[in-house]
Design a protein around this motif. Structure first.
Motif, mmCIF file in Angstrom:
data_model
loop_
_atom_site.group_PDB
_atom_site.id
_atom_site.type_symbol
_atom_site.label_atom_id
_atom_site.label_comp_id
_atom_site.label_asym_id
_atom_site.label_seq_id
_atom_site.Cartn_x
_atom_site.Cartn_y
_atom_site.Cartn_z
ATOM 1 N N LEU A 25 -8.360 12.400 5.030
ATOM 2 C CA LEU A 25 -7.242 12.004 4.163
ATOM 3 C C LEU A 25 -7.115 10.487 4.101
ATOM 4 O O LEU A 25 -6.864 9.917 3.033
ATOM 5 C CB LEU A 25 -5.935 12.627 4.670
ATOM 6 C CG LEU A 25 -5.787 14.123 4.473
ATOM 7 C CD1 LEU A 25 -4.532 14.627 5.176
ATOM 8 C CD2 LEU A 25 -5.727 14.465 2.990
ATOM 9 N N HIS A 26 -7.291 9.845 5.232
ATOM 10 C CA HIS A 26 -7.216 8.383 5.271
ATOM 11 C C HIS A 26 -8.323 7.760 4.425
ATOM 12 O O HIS A 26 -8.076 6.827 3.659
ATOM 13 C CB HIS A 26 -7.313 7.902 6.718
ATOM 14 C CG HIS A 26 -7.198 6.424 6.851
ATOM 15 N ND1 HIS A 26 -8.291 5.611 6.974
ATOM 16 C CD2 HIS A 26 -6.111 5.614 6.848
ATOM 17 C CE1 HIS A 26 -7.894 4.365 7.049
ATOM 18 N NE2 HIS A 26 -6.572 4.329 6.984
ATOM 19 N N GLU A 27 -9.533 8.280 4.537
ATOM 20 C CA GLU A 27 -10.645 7.776 3.731
ATOM 21 C C GLU A 27 -10.358 7.943 2.247
ATOM 22 O O GLU A 27 -10.607 7.034 1.449
ATOM 23 C CB GLU A 27 -11.930 8.509 4.100
ATOM 24 C CG GLU A 27 -12.491 8.153 5.447
ATOM 25 C CD GLU A 27 -13.653 9.054 5.853
ATOM 26 O OE1 GLU A 27 -14.113 9.874 5.026
ATOM 27 O OE2 GLU A 27 -14.094 8.944 7.011
ATOM 28 N N GLN A 28 -9.833 9.096 1.864
ATOM 29 C CA GLN A 28 -9.523 9.354 0.460
ATOM 30 C C GLN A 28 -8.437 8.416 -0.045
ATOM 31 O O GLN A 28 -8.524 7.882 -1.151
ATOM 32 C CB GLN A 28 -9.093 10.815 0.263
ATOM 33 C CG GLN A 28 -8.803 11.178 -1.167
ATOM 34 C CD GLN A 28 -10.023 11.112 -2.066
ATOM 35 O OE1 GLN A 28 -11.136 11.340 -1.623
ATOM 36 N NE2 GLN A 28 -9.814 10.774 -3.310
ATOM 37 N N LEU A 33 -6.732 3.794 -3.195
ATOM 38 C CA LEU A 33 -6.028 2.513 -3.256
ATOM 39 C C LEU A 33 -6.960 1.390 -3.687
ATOM 40 O O LEU A 33 -6.514 0.398 -4.249
ATOM 41 C CB LEU A 33 -5.416 2.173 -1.896
ATOM 42 C CG LEU A 33 -4.080 2.808 -1.592
ATOM 43 C CD1 LEU A 33 -3.636 2.452 -0.176
ATOM 44 C CD2 LEU A 33 -3.023 2.385 -2.582
ATOM 45 N N GLY A 34 -8.236 1.529 -3.417
ATOM 46 C CA GLY A 34 -9.188 0.501 -3.785
ATOM 47 C C GLY A 34 -9.734 0.643 -5.188
ATOM 48 O O GLY A 34 -10.541 -0.171 -5.623
ATOM 49 N N ASP A 35 -9.296 1.640 -5.924
ATOM 50 C CA ASP A 35 -9.788 1.875 -7.275
ATOM 51 C C ASP A 35 -8.955 1.072 -8.272
ATOM 52 O O ASP A 35 -7.757 1.330 -8.432
ATOM 53 C CB ASP A 35 -9.712 3.371 -7.598
ATOM 54 C CG ASP A 35 -10.244 3.698 -8.973
ATOM 55 O OD1 ASP A 35 -11.001 2.881 -9.538
ATOM 56 O OD2 ASP A 35 -9.893 4.769 -9.493
ATOM 57 N N GLY A 69 -1.196 -7.464 -5.759
ATOM 58 C CA GLY A 69 -1.845 -7.934 -4.542
ATOM 59 C C GLY A 69 -3.010 -7.045 -4.147
ATOM 60 O O GLY A 69 -4.089 -7.534 -3.791
ATOM 61 N N LEU A 70 -2.808 -5.731 -4.216
ATOM 62 C CA LEU A 70 -3.898 -4.795 -3.913
ATOM 63 C C LEU A 70 -5.047 -4.943 -4.905
ATOM 64 O O LEU A 70 -6.221 -4.874 -4.533
ATOM 65 C CB LEU A 70 -3.382 -3.355 -3.926
ATOM 66 C CG LEU A 70 -2.507 -2.931 -2.759
ATOM 67 C CD1 LEU A 70 -1.895 -1.557 -3.025
ATOM 68 C CD2 LEU A 70 -3.312 -2.908 -1.470
ATOM 69 N N LEU A 71 -4.704 -5.165 -6.164
ATOM 70 C CA LEU A 71 -5.725 -5.332 -7.191
ATOM 71 C C LEU A 71 -6.562 -6.583 -6.921
ATOM 72 O O LEU A 71 -7.793 -6.557 -7.021
ATOM 73 C CB LEU A 71 -5.070 -5.401 -8.567
ATOM 74 C CG LEU A 71 -5.943 -5.244 -9.786
ATOM 75 C CD1 LEU A 71 -6.735 -3.952 -9.750
ATOM 76 C CD2 LEU A 71 -5.094 -5.292 -11.046
ATOM 77 N N ALA A 77 -12.863 -8.176 -2.671
ATOM 78 C CA ALA A 77 -13.794 -7.373 -1.864
ATOM 79 C C ALA A 77 -15.040 -7.031 -2.697
ATOM 80 O O ALA A 77 -16.158 -7.068 -2.179
ATOM 81 C CB ALA A 77 -13.113 -6.100 -1.376
ATOM 82 N N ASP A 78 -14.841 -6.690 -3.977
ATOM 83 C CA ASP A 78 -15.977 -6.383 -4.845
ATOM 84 C C ASP A 78 -16.862 -7.602 -5.034
ATOM 85 O O ASP A 78 -18.089 -7.501 -5.008
ATOM 86 C CB ASP A 78 -15.502 -5.872 -6.208
ATOM 87 C CG ASP A 78 -14.962 -4.463 -6.150
ATOM 88 O OD1 ASP A 78 -15.195 -3.770 -5.135
ATOM 89 O OD2 ASP A 78 -14.278 -4.045 -7.108
ATOM 90 N N GLU A 79 -16.257 -8.782 -5.217
ATOM 91 C CA GLU A 79 -17.045 -10.011 -5.383
ATOM 92 C C GLU A 79 -17.797 -10.335 -4.092
ATOM 93 O O GLU A 79 -18.918 -10.812 -4.138
ATOM 94 C CB GLU A 79 -16.132 -11.162 -5.764
ATOM 95 C CG GLU A 79 -15.609 -11.067 -7.177
ATOM 96 C CD GLU A 79 -14.583 -12.141 -7.503
ATOM 97 O OE1 GLU A 79 -14.248 -12.960 -6.627
ATOM 98 O OE2 GLU A 79 -14.122 -12.161 -8.656
ATOM 99 N N GLY A 80 -17.187 -10.072 -2.947
ATOM 100 C CA GLY A 80 -17.832 -10.307 -1.659
ATOM 101 C C GLY A 80 -19.046 -9.421 -1.466
ATOM 102 O O GLY A 80 -20.045 -9.834 -0.881
#
Length: 83
Positions: A25-28, A33-35, A69-71, A77-80
């Motif tokens: 559940l945490h992974e999901q 949240l990262g989408d 902020g999350l966005l 993170a994606d650029e990294g």
């Protein structure tokens, strides 16, 4: 795992199952949240709720701030990963 160890740890099996489910559940949740699409949809929902009068300006602004902020974190993170 030996027979004795298996028998002695048998009462812990339900706990291991619960831990496994909690980890999935945490992974999901982290994935969702990262989408960026999910975050943009939630921003739209906050704006719609504000316009409908379901959220006050202060509460909507706070939620929007958190989502933006999350966005930004997701984008960094994606650029990294790419760079």
């Amino acid at each position: 795992m030996g027979l004795i160890t298996g028998l002695l740890t048998l009462p812990l099996t339900p706990v291991r199952g619960v831990v496994w489910v909690a980890e999935r559940l945490h992974e999901q949740a982290q994935q969702e949240l990262g989408d960026p699409a999910t975050l943009r949809r939630r921003l739209s929902e906050v704006e719609a709720a504000r316009q409908a009068g379901l959220l006050g300006d202060d509460e909507a602004a706070e939620q929007e701030s958190q989502l933006v902020g999350l966005l930004w974190e997701t984008r960094r993170a994606d650029e990294g990963r790419k760079g």
